[in-house]
Every structure is written in structure tokens, then in C-alpha cells.
Enzyme design. Structure first.
Site, PDB file in Angstrom:
ATOM      1  CG  PHE A 137      -1.843   1.220   1.233  1.00 51.16           C
ATOM      2  CD1 PHE A 137      -2.954   1.249   0.408  1.00 51.16           C
ATOM      3  CD2 PHE A 137      -1.583   2.330   2.024  1.00 51.16           C
ATOM      4  CE1 PHE A 137      -3.800   2.358   0.374  1.00 51.16           C
ATOM      5  CE2 PHE A 137      -2.427   3.443   2.004  1.00 51.16           C
ATOM      6  CZ  PHE A 137      -3.538   3.451   1.173  1.00 51.16           C
ATOM      7  CG  ASP A 222       5.601   3.604   1.878  1.00 48.77           C
ATOM      8  OD1 ASP A 222       5.593   4.134   3.012  1.00 48.77           O
ATOM      9  OD2 ASP A 222       4.608   3.582   1.133  1.00 48.77           O
ATOM     10  CE  LYS A 251      -0.896   5.669   7.837  1.00 48.07           C
ATOM     11  NZ  LYS A 251      -0.633   5.018   6.562  1.00 48.07           N
TER      12      LYS A 251
HETATM   13  C1  LIG Z   1      -0.824   5.258   5.160  1.00 46.10           C
HETATM   14  C2  LIG Z   1       0.193   4.846   4.176  1.00 46.10           C
HETATM   15  C3  LIG Z   1       0.376   5.558   2.970  1.00 46.10           C
HETATM   16  C4  LIG Z   1      -0.519   6.707   2.561  1.00 46.10           C
HETATM   17  O1  LIG Z   1      -0.476   7.759   3.469  1.00 46.10           O
HETATM   18  P1  LIG Z   1      -1.652   8.873   3.450  1.00 46.10           P
HETATM   19  O2  LIG Z   1      -1.150   9.904   4.424  1.00 46.10           O
HETATM   20  O3  LIG Z   1      -2.905   8.206   3.870  1.00 46.10           O
HETATM   21  O4  LIG Z   1      -1.717   9.404   2.071  1.00 46.10           O
HETATM   22  C5  LIG Z   1       1.387   5.151   2.118  1.00 46.10           C
HETATM   23  N1  LIG Z   1       2.182   4.108   2.437  1.00 46.10           N
HETATM   24  C6  LIG Z   1       2.043   3.413   3.579  1.00 46.10           C
HETATM   25  C7  LIG Z   1       2.963   2.281   3.868  1.00 46.10           C
HETATM   26  C8  LIG Z   1       1.027   3.746   4.475  1.00 46.10           C
HETATM   27  O5  LIG Z   1       0.859   3.022   5.587  1.00 46.10           O
END
Ligand SMILES: *Cc1c(COP(=O)(O)O)cnc(C)c1O
Length: 400
Positions: A137, A222, A251
Site C-alpha cells: 500500500f 516506504d 503518519k
Molecule cells: C498510510 C500509508 C500511505 C498513505 O499515506 P496517506 O497519508 O494516507 O496518504 C502510504 N504508504 C504506507 C505504507 C502507508 O501506511
């Protein structure tokens, strides 16, 4: 639902339906607890999905935001302000990346920027392909969505116009086979959060580093969910001893204030020349001040030691429970896998007993509480989780 039909009706009439109807309406927070509109209190074991790293209403965060708001709330990127420089310097130090930083406001924007810099860097040498992992994700905007491996959220928007190859997460041979001279970047999470906190083996990350270096592709890690202390370290990939070409974060870095960033090594960072990318709010003074306060508090209060020790306590409390198949992840960022696909029922039972957690997949309960959580609070969670399991999946012989 803990709130009135009237508030429910107003929510449904005024907001779009993409989130469904939330089970709780929160009105305030304090430490590791939130209170709903009816005055009921909940232990927050999900922390706004790994965001509220210092918990709610932390004095250091409140102070930093208030002071900065009173002094200077916004500049746009037409003008420099010192907090962005200070935060960028700090992130380079913490990430051990010899490079530069771009600030944005969310996780998906951080991956958009990383995609853009990798594509720009590879343009002259014909590198146009991206490799990413199944079930990964990376965000909901169209660029980050194009590299998101979760088919159910990506497919309704296809075609997405990028040449993206998905590989099974954790399979080093499949990754090596997918990366070629036309690969601009490989995007990987060090542990897949939305897939239910599924960590990669150290060898997998080492193989990813090696095959991307050989082909001149950017390795983008990421760390949006895994970073900023979730695993008891600034970055989860540090456990593998690799240095990526770019790291994306968001986050937990603002402790609840929207901010994201890409930290990229020199040659990759250099791809973002004037005019190639931007964000009106990115690196906003209030967001930078909040993030500096988060970093400062984590260091001053030794919060990594706290979550690492409590992570071991959690393992000890759940060890041997026949209804728990495995407890994935590290520190207090965990996917508690059950032997049956009843995680949503368990989460509902927990909410009824005053605990917030979530179920990213049918058999897994995820926790990502504030890093400031105490052992007493963690024990309350364990007690209530076990009580919920007793209710939903009683052990054979335990009940008629
Ligand atoms: C939450 C998340 C995203 C997206 O972040 P948003 O602030 O919701 O756009 C991307 N990569 C990972 C691994 C995430 O957990």
C-alpha cells in the site's frame, strides 16, 4: 455506534460515503485515551493509524504548535523559514542518508514525489518502469495508487498509465527477475502495514538493495507507517543495515499534524530541479515545529526503549493462547493473527469494552498505539483482548 441517530444522519448527509459509518464519534483526547461525544472513554491502541506517536494532547506538541502558530503559521514555498531547514537537517541525520529532503503533507504525496524524482532521474537512460509488491500500500492518489499492490483498491481506477510490475512480497528471486535496465525504481515497505503488519526478512531487503544498485534503479523504502519509532527505531529498514536511495515518511512524523517527506540520496534528490515539483503547504511552519517536537520528545523520553520493552511484554502475554496464530511485527506495531477470520468481531467487542484497534484483514487485529503507552495500559489491552477472544472464539472445553 456510540453516538446519536441525529449525528449519524448529519454525517451521512454531509460527508461522502467512502469511509462508511464510523463506530465512534470522538470529541477529545488525553494521553492514550480518547473520549466520545457521550462521555465514554477508550484506550487508543491504534493511534489514528500509527499517527499519534506522542498520544493525545501531549504538552510538548501542544506547546510547539501554539508557539509556532502565534509566531508564523504559513509562508508558502515562495519564502524560506528556518524550521524547515532544521527539520530537514534532523531527518538527514536520523535517516543516515547523504542527500536532501522534500516536504509534503501526507504519505501518498511523499510517494508521488519519490515517483517523480525516480522517473526524472531515469529519463535520459530510458528507465521508465516501476516495480512494487503484491499487497503493498503506497497511497490513494493516482501515482501512488498505480504502485499499490492491493488489487481491490487499485483496479477500479485502471488503466493508470504507468508501467508497473508487481512481484510477490518477500520473494527475492522474483524481485531480482523483475528489475532490469529499464527499471526506474523499486518501491517496498519494510513491513506491509495495511496487509496486516507483514515484515520482510532482512535478506529480502538486502537482495532489493543489491539488485537495484546493480541495475541503477532507485530503491525507495516506504516508511510511512513503519517509520518514526513504530518498530523501536527511527526507520524499520535500519535493522537490515541497508541505505536506500529514497525513504518516504508521513503518519507518525507530525504526531497528528499533517506532514510528509521524501528523503533522497544526492543524485536522486538532484532530479527535482526548479519547477519540477511543489506543494503550497509542504513543510508548513506549524507542521515542521510539530515534527521537531515529536523527534525531541522521542529522544528525551527514550520512547524507543519503552515500546521495545513493552513489545516483549505483549509477546509474553499472548504466548501460548490457542486462538492467536502469530503476533507479527516488532515493538508495539503488531498484527495479531487469529486462527479464525473473526478479527472484525473481536474489534467490535473491544470497542464495546472501551478499546480502539482495527482489523486490516479478516484474521488480523492491528495495534499501533502511542509510543508513550504504559505497561498498565498495555495490560488493560491484553486483558480486554483475551476477554474478547473468550467471547468470540471460546477455547474448546472452556464453554458449553
Ligand atoms: C498510510 C500509508 C500511505 C498513505 O499515506 P496517506 O497519508 O494516507 O496518504 C502510504 N504508504 C504506507 C505504507 C502507508 O501506511
Amino acid at each position: 455506534m456510540t453516538y446519536s441517530d441525529e449525528l449519524k444522519r448529519r454525517f451521512q448527509n454531509a460527508l461522502m460515503g467512502n469511509y462508511g459509518l464510523p463506530p465512534v464519534a470522538i470529541s477529545e483526547g488525553e494521553g492514550r485515551h480518547v473520549t466520545d461525544v457521550d462521555g465514554d472513554t477508550f484506550l487508543d491502541m491504534i493511534g489514528g493509524i500509527a499517527v499519534s506517536s506522542l498520544g493525545h494532547n501531549h504538552p510538548a506538541l501542544v506547546q510547539a504548535i501554539g508557539v509556532q502558530a502565534a509566531r508564523l503559521a504559513h509562508t508558502s514555498n515562495l519564502y524560506l523559514h528556518e524550521k524547515e531547514v532544521e527539520l530537514a537537517e534532523k531527518l538527514l541525520e536520523l535517516s543516515r542518508i547523504d542527500g536532501r529532503v522534500f516536504f509534503c503533507n501526507s504519505g501518498t504525496e511523499a510517494n508521488e514525489a519519490a515517483l517523480k524524482l525516480a522517473l526524472l532521474a531515469g529519463k535520459d537512460s530510458g528507465k521508465t518502469k516501476i516495480v512494487a509488491a503484491d499487497n503493498g500500500f503506497h497511497g490513494r492518489t493516482l501515482g501512488s495508487l498505480s504502485i499499490t499492490g492491493k488489487a481491490a483498491i487499485r483496479e477500479p481506477f485502471e488503466p493508470l498509465g504507468r508501467d508497473v510490475r508487481f512481484v510477490p512480497y518477500g520473494d527475492a528471486d522474483a524481485l531480482k527477475a523483475a528489475v532490469d535496465d529499464e527499471t526506474a525504481a523499486v518501491f517496498l515497505e519494510p513491513a506491509q502495514g495495511e496487509a496486516g503488519v507483514v515484515p520482510a526478512a532482512v535478506e529480502y531487503l538486502l537482495a532489493a538493495r543489491q539488485c537495484t544498485a546493480e541495475r541503477g534503479a532507485a530503491l525507495v523504502i516506504d516508511e510511512i507507517q513503519s517509520g518514526f519509532g513504530r518498530t523501536g527505531a527511527w526507520f524499520a529498514h535500519h535493522a537490515a543495515g541497508i541505505t536506500p536511495d529514497a525513504v518516504t515518511i508521513a503518519k507518525g512524523m507530525g504526531g497528528g499534524v499533517p506532514i510528509g517527506a521524501v528523503i533522497a540520496a544526492g543524485p536522486w534528490a538532484a532530479a527535482l530541479t526548479p519547477g519540477t515539483h511543489g506543494s503550497t503547504f509542504g513543510g508548513n511552519p506549524i507542521a515542521c515545529a510539530a515534527s521537531l517536537a515529536v523527534i525531541d520528545t522521542i529522544e528525551r523520553d527514550h520512547l524507543f526503549d519503552n515500546v521495545l520493552a513493552l513489545g516483549e511484554h505483549l509477546d509474553a502475554r499472548l504466548a501460548g493462547d490457542p486462538r492467536v496464530a502469530e503476533v507479527r511485527g516488532k515493538a508495539l506495531w503488531r498484527g495479531i493473527a487469529l486462527t479464525e477470520p473473526v478479527a472484525a468481531d473481536v474489534v467490535a467487542e473491544l470497542i464495546g469494552n472501551g478499546v480502539l484497534a482495527n482489523a486490516p484483514r479478516p484474521d488480523t487485529i492491528r495495534i499501533a498505539p502511542p509510543l508513550t503507552i504504559t505497561q498498565t495500559e498495555l495490560d488493560e489491552f491484553c486483558d480486554k483482548l483475551i476477554a474478547a477472544l473468550d467471547e468470540i472464539m471460546p477455547a474448546p472445553g472452556a464453554r458449553p
